[in-house]
Design an enzyme around this catalytic site. Structure first.
Site, mmCIF file in Angstrom:
data_model
loop_
_atom_site.group_PDB
_atom_site.id
_atom_site.type_symbol
_atom_site.label_atom_id
_atom_site.label_comp_id
_atom_site.label_asym_id
_atom_site.label_seq_id
_atom_site.Cartn_x
_atom_site.Cartn_y
_atom_site.Cartn_z
ATOM 1 N N ASP A 69 0.915 -1.220 0.105
ATOM 2 C CA ASP A 69 -0.078 -0.058 0.092
ATOM 3 C C ASP A 69 0.919 1.303 0.066
ATOM 4 O O ASP A 69 1.545 1.468 1.052
ATOM 5 C CB ASP A 69 -1.029 -0.138 1.230
ATOM 6 C CG ASP A 69 -2.090 1.064 1.039
ATOM 7 O OD1 ASP A 69 -2.890 1.294 0.403
ATOM 8 O OD2 ASP A 69 -1.425 2.217 1.707
ATOM 9 N N TYR A 74 3.713 9.635 0.462
ATOM 10 C CA TYR A 74 4.400 9.124 1.568
ATOM 11 C C TYR A 74 6.038 9.332 1.249
ATOM 12 O O TYR A 74 6.909 9.210 2.135
ATOM 13 C CB TYR A 74 4.215 7.576 1.874
ATOM 14 C CG TYR A 74 3.012 7.131 2.057
ATOM 15 C CD1 TYR A 74 1.982 8.145 2.754
ATOM 16 C CD2 TYR A 74 2.545 5.958 1.929
ATOM 17 C CE1 TYR A 74 0.860 7.735 2.976
ATOM 18 C CE2 TYR A 74 1.286 5.464 2.162
ATOM 19 C CZ TYR A 74 0.371 6.326 2.824
ATOM 20 O OH TYR A 74 -0.882 5.868 3.126
ATOM 21 N N LYS A 80 -1.889 6.394 -4.084
ATOM 22 C CA LYS A 80 -2.879 7.357 -3.815
ATOM 23 C C LYS A 80 -2.717 8.848 -4.629
ATOM 24 O O LYS A 80 -1.477 9.305 -4.413
ATOM 25 C CB LYS A 80 -3.219 7.219 -2.496
ATOM 26 C CG LYS A 80 -3.388 6.149 -1.766
ATOM 27 C CD LYS A 80 -3.861 6.097 -0.238
ATOM 28 C CE LYS A 80 -3.725 4.909 0.460
ATOM 29 N NZ LYS A 80 -2.187 4.640 0.711
ATOM 30 N N HIS A 96 -6.778 10.129 -1.791
ATOM 31 C CA HIS A 96 -6.067 10.230 -0.522
ATOM 32 C C HIS A 96 -7.021 10.560 0.280
ATOM 33 O O HIS A 96 -7.474 9.818 1.362
ATOM 34 C CB HIS A 96 -4.820 10.495 -0.622
ATOM 35 C CG HIS A 96 -3.897 10.088 0.277
ATOM 36 N ND1 HIS A 96 -2.645 10.027 0.519
ATOM 37 C CD2 HIS A 96 -4.190 9.249 1.867
ATOM 38 C CE1 HIS A 96 -2.101 9.395 1.291
ATOM 39 N NE2 HIS A 96 -3.054 9.150 2.192
#
Ligand code: A2P
Length: 316
Positions: free
Chosen positions: A43, A48, A77, A110
């Site tokens: 994921d 990130y 995302k 997201h």
């Protein structure tokens, strides 16, 4: 491994590895270790900041013959600063370039919150785009385009409540296939859970272990500690497993995908082995009485003059 099936027959491994907050200089090793343990579902998210290094690790694992692309399930995302329709396909393309793939398995919005392009994190009113300036349905149209262009096999959302899902279902050409939200015994989100099951929307549980390593900006003084919750420890003792394994087994028993994050090889293995643990009815019944708590309440997006309110995010 158990799988969640999509209408076209594709299957998402129910247990995956979360990659939020895995440092970019650490994530290569973590992914290589995860592949060896057996993880196939990763994921990811542009926000990130580690997709390039994840891409290097996955590409080397494929080159070394440890896994092939078809066995992997890769989610990414769209970040909040890329909600304008013109930015959606290029954002996915950037994630694909970083991950070194030509398609994703799943692409999600997201958060149902829009920032101005270029704003990684808002600090003032001017950093946001309102729902009128960046309607979520337009962002969803961009996500549908990603599917039409075969850049992703499946599409969905994250952090969406029933009202937002209903709107996308009513106004979109296609319906979200997945909603990724915070889910654990402190936050079973039964109403949303029932709605998604009735509407064939798969749920993915983030922060399944109570996100003990979450960033300070989402930490509050009186947050409870899920892994040391008395009932969880008691059930772990009964099954001779760890509290983390109880939490993962709880998510799997509800037929949700579960994506615990760990960078520690021993804990990664422990988490992966949680798929062998079966909680019984009594365990599940006991857990219903736990107090409710949300760790990621989204208030970081609803303060500092934000046009978004907490009530836009969650059905409290
Ligand atoms: P670490 O990476 O050092 O293992 P969540 O997935 O709910 O966000 O939780 C992630 C946090 O839980 C991380 O801080 C992670 O630390 C920790 N964690 C992951 N697996 C376990 C485990 N099996 N037991 C205890 N803590 C764990």
């Amino acid at each position: 491994m158990k799988y969640l099936k999509f209408s076209d027959g594709d299957e998402m491994p129910m247990l995956g590895l979360g990659t939020f907050q895995i440092a970019s200089d650490e994530v290569y090793k973590v992914i290589r270790t995860a592949i060896n343990i057996g993880y196939r579902h990763f994921d990811c998210a542009a926000a990130y900041g580690n997709e390039k290094e994840i891409g290097n690790a996955l590409s080397d694992a494929i080159k070394d013959g440890e896994v092939n692309r078809e066995e992997l399930w890769i989610t990414s995302k769209l970040w909040n600063s890329c909600h304008l329709i013109k930015d959606v396909v290029p954002s996915l393309q950037k994630s694909l370039d970083d991950l070194q793939f030509d398609y994703l398995d799943l692409y999600l919005i997201h958060w149902p919150v829009a920032f101005k392009p270029g704003i990684a994190f808002p600090s003032q009113k001017e950093d946001y785009l309102t729902e009128q300036e960046a309607p979520l349905i337009d962002t969803w149209t961009g996500i549908e385009e990603c599917l039409d262009e075969e850049l992703t096999k499946h599409i969905g959302v994250s952090n969406c409540n029933i009202g937002v899902l209903k709107k996308l279902q009513a106004e979109g050409t296609l319906e979200p296939e997945v909603n990724q939200v915070e889910l654990h015994p402190y936050l079973p989100q039964q109403g949303l859970y029932d709605y998604c099951r009735l509407n064939n929307i798969h749920l993915t549980a983030y922060a399944p272990l109570g996100a003990t390593g979450r960033p300070d900006r989402v930490r509050k003084d009186r947050d409870p500690h899920l892994l040391s919750e008395h009932l969880i420890v008691e059930i772990a003792e009964k099954h001779q497993c760890s509290p983390a394994q109880v939490l993962i087994a709880w998510g799997l028993s509800r037929k949700t995908a579960v994506i615990p994050k760990s960078t520690n090889p021993g804990r990664m293995k422990e988490n992966f082995e949680a798929q062998n643990i079966r909680l019984d009815r009594e365990d599940l019944r006991k857990l219903i009485i736990l107090p409710k708590h949300r760790f990621f309440d989204g208030s970081i997006f609803t303060t500092n003059g934000s046009p978004y309110k907490l009530t836009d995010l969650w059905e409290y």
